[in-house]
Design an enzyme around this catalytic site. Sequence first.
Site, mmCIF file in Angstrom:
data_model
loop_
_atom_site.group_PDB
_atom_site.id
_atom_site.type_symbol
_atom_site.label_atom_id
_atom_site.label_comp_id
_atom_site.label_asym_id
_atom_site.label_seq_id
_atom_site.Cartn_x
_atom_site.Cartn_y
_atom_site.Cartn_z
ATOM 1 N N HIS A 1 0.854 -1.184 0.000
ATOM 2 C CA HIS A 1 0.000 0.000 0.000
ATOM 3 C C HIS A 1 0.891 1.236 0.000
ATOM 4 O O HIS A 1 1.547 1.523 1.001
ATOM 5 C CB HIS A 1 -0.866 0.025 1.260
ATOM 6 C CG HIS A 1 -2.092 -0.818 1.182
ATOM 7 N ND1 HIS A 1 -2.040 -2.174 0.993
ATOM 8 C CD2 HIS A 1 -3.405 -0.491 1.277
ATOM 9 C CE1 HIS A 1 -3.279 -2.644 0.967
ATOM 10 N NE2 HIS A 1 -4.132 -1.648 1.142
ATOM 11 N N GLU B 1 -1.408 6.239 -1.378
ATOM 12 C CA GLU B 1 -2.783 6.555 -0.971
ATOM 13 C C GLU B 1 -2.723 7.834 -0.135
ATOM 14 O O GLU B 1 -3.404 8.808 -0.437
ATOM 15 C CB GLU B 1 -3.385 5.415 -0.145
ATOM 16 C CG GLU B 1 -4.810 5.689 0.338
ATOM 17 C CD GLU B 1 -5.313 4.646 1.336
ATOM 18 O OE1 GLU B 1 -4.468 3.896 1.888
ATOM 19 O OE2 GLU B 1 -6.534 4.582 1.567
ATOM 20 N N ASP C 1 -11.431 -2.769 -1.501
ATOM 21 C CA ASP C 1 -10.757 -2.372 -0.251
ATOM 22 C C ASP C 1 -11.483 -2.980 0.951
ATOM 23 O O ASP C 1 -11.066 -4.026 1.448
ATOM 24 C CB ASP C 1 -10.668 -0.847 -0.128
ATOM 25 C CG ASP C 1 -9.382 -0.400 0.560
ATOM 26 O OD1 ASP C 1 -8.582 -1.276 0.922
ATOM 27 O OD2 ASP C 1 -9.174 0.812 0.732
HETATM 28 ZN ZN LIG Z 1 -6.263 -1.390 1.184
#
Ligand SMILES: [Zn+2]
Length: 325
Positions: free
Chosen positions: A202, A205, A283
Amino acid sequence: MWRCYGLTMAPDFQAALITGDIDAVRRCAKSDLHNHAMLGGARDFLAQRTGRNIAPLDRKLGSMAEMHAFVQGAVGELFQNREGRLLAFEATLVQARQDGVTRLEIGEDVWAITFYEGSAAELTRNLQQLHALAAPDIAWVPQLGLSRHCPLAAIERWLRPFLELGFYQTLDLSGDELAQPIEAFKPVFRRAKDAGLRVKAHVGEWGGAEDVWRAVEELALDEVQHGIAAAHSPAVMRFLADNHIRLNICPTSNVMLGRVANLATHPIRQLYDAGVPVTVNTDDVLVFGQGVSEEFLSLYDAGLFSAAELDDIRHTGLTDPYPPR
Ligand SMILES: [Zn+2]
């Protein structure tokens, strides 16, 4: 009534989008490659099993701290033990089945081995049984999760027995992007790659385009979860496109967490135009309230993509290079 069977009936997916037929979209083959199984469950299934209605977010949030507070209020301790985590995993399989997902990349955080007295085999057996029970028709890509805030020595200790099983196919690093420098995870990721796993993290973001570039280089990532900040940099997008680094993007999550103003201006458009491989994912379905089918339809309704382009993106998610379990 529109019907889609795998890849051979792709035009029906486009027709389903154009006519706004969500049931038909659900019947089309699709993938979910960015799904945290702990919060990916079917609401109705969980209500039936626990007597508890877990309502999705009804407002936008501004930080991960707010997200954690919301989840704590909505879910509480429900998934905080061995049985609860298995229930969450089963509920995620049920949700994916209802959504028409045919390729699902989910798994467990290596930390969960602490509920099994160190037995990765027993934990894995439980997941396999639930897959066979709840959604045997879904091609499951078993994934190992790492939390970025956990001490590195513990992560290495928890991860080793999972890698020895030779069962898992992907590794994903998630959690607070700013918790530890990405470089710290280099040895762990090298070990996972040596064991034959595709690796993801990740990034991009909450962080910036440079963070995406650095993570891909430092950890030799095959894919990025989110990575939407890359759209701020033509150079980073070119780097991702040239190296075929796929971004597994969750549009509604990005909007609800304030990373993007709305779907109509989501940077997935710029990334796609720059030739970066992208997929559409959920998600945390329990939190954001949207399956992959709704995500596709919402992107179409927002005018961001044509039906043919969304079909192209759907195919990207269905043509992964590794064979599913
Ligand atoms: Zn995620």
